[in-house]
Design an enzyme around this catalytic site. Structure first.
Site, mmCIF file in Angstrom:
data_model
loop_
_atom_site.group_PDB
_atom_site.id
_atom_site.type_symbol
_atom_site.label_atom_id
_atom_site.label_comp_id
_atom_site.label_asym_id
_atom_site.label_seq_id
_atom_site.Cartn_x
_atom_site.Cartn_y
_atom_site.Cartn_z
ATOM 1 N NE ARG A 59 16.588 -42.245 -41.410
ATOM 2 C CZ ARG A 59 16.101 -41.862 -40.224
ATOM 3 N NH1 ARG A 59 16.842 -41.996 -39.145
ATOM 4 N NH2 ARG A 59 14.889 -41.366 -40.112
ATOM 5 C CD GLU A 96 1.351 -38.793 -34.951
ATOM 6 O OE1 GLU A 96 0.409 -39.503 -34.584
ATOM 7 O OE2 GLU A 96 2.425 -39.243 -35.391
#
Length: 176
Positions: A59, A96
């Protein structure tokens, strides 16, 4: 009057349970919202010497392309490993769960060029930090970083500011 965050929808439990996904596609789809966001990102950089805009996949390409056009400067994509056709340099970073790699063409930025790094969202700052490292390895200077959304609870702003980088975010949402 609507503000940028009013154009962003939240999708609950995407891509995993417990995640509140902040979806900017609704912002991009609305001509007024999209123009507002691009104009608000551009405003602080009026009169600032910028040679290139670097956008983080994917994006960040949309935002970065529009900003580069408005600034009349070149656009540089920072892509996931294996997506660029020319000779690249790579930077690994932690996610993560696991690790990822981003790349940039080795001739995309010349030493001394001033670069604005952009993306839609700042979470932990891992991808942005990897982008900064790539730009600096090529001799570029990251003059600022800009995002539509900041998720302050995830620490990305603190991470980038600890690197001495300016962080612009148009809006923020609490929680992850």
């Amino acid at each position: 009057m609507k503000q940028v965050q009013d154009y962003i929808r939240t999708i609950v439990d995407f891509p995993h349970e417990g995640i509140m996904f902040r979806d900017v596609t609704t912002l991009f789809a609305d001509p007024r919202g999209f123009r507002m966001a691009i104009d608000q990102v551009l405003h602080p950089y009026a009169g600032i010497d910028i040679d290139k805009v670097a956008g983080l996949e994917a994006r960040g390409f949309i935002i970065g392309g529009a900003i580069a056009h408005q600034l009349s400067v070149g656009f540089v994509p920072v892509r996931k490993k294996g997506k660029l056709p020319g000779r690249t340099i790579s930077q690994e970073y932690k996610l993560e769960y696991g690790e990822a790699i981003v790349e940039i063409h080795e001739d995309a930025i010349k030493p001394g060029e001033k670069v604005l790094l952009v993306d839609d969202l700042l979470a932990t700052g891992g991808t942005a930090e990897a982008g900064i490292k790539l730009i600096e390895r090529l001799g570029g200077e990251v003059v600022s970083t800009a995002f539509i959304i900041d998720l302050p609870d995830l620490g990305g702003r603190r991470r980038l500011e600890a690197l001495g980088k300016e962080v612009l975010a148009l809006c923020s949402f609490e929680g992850g």
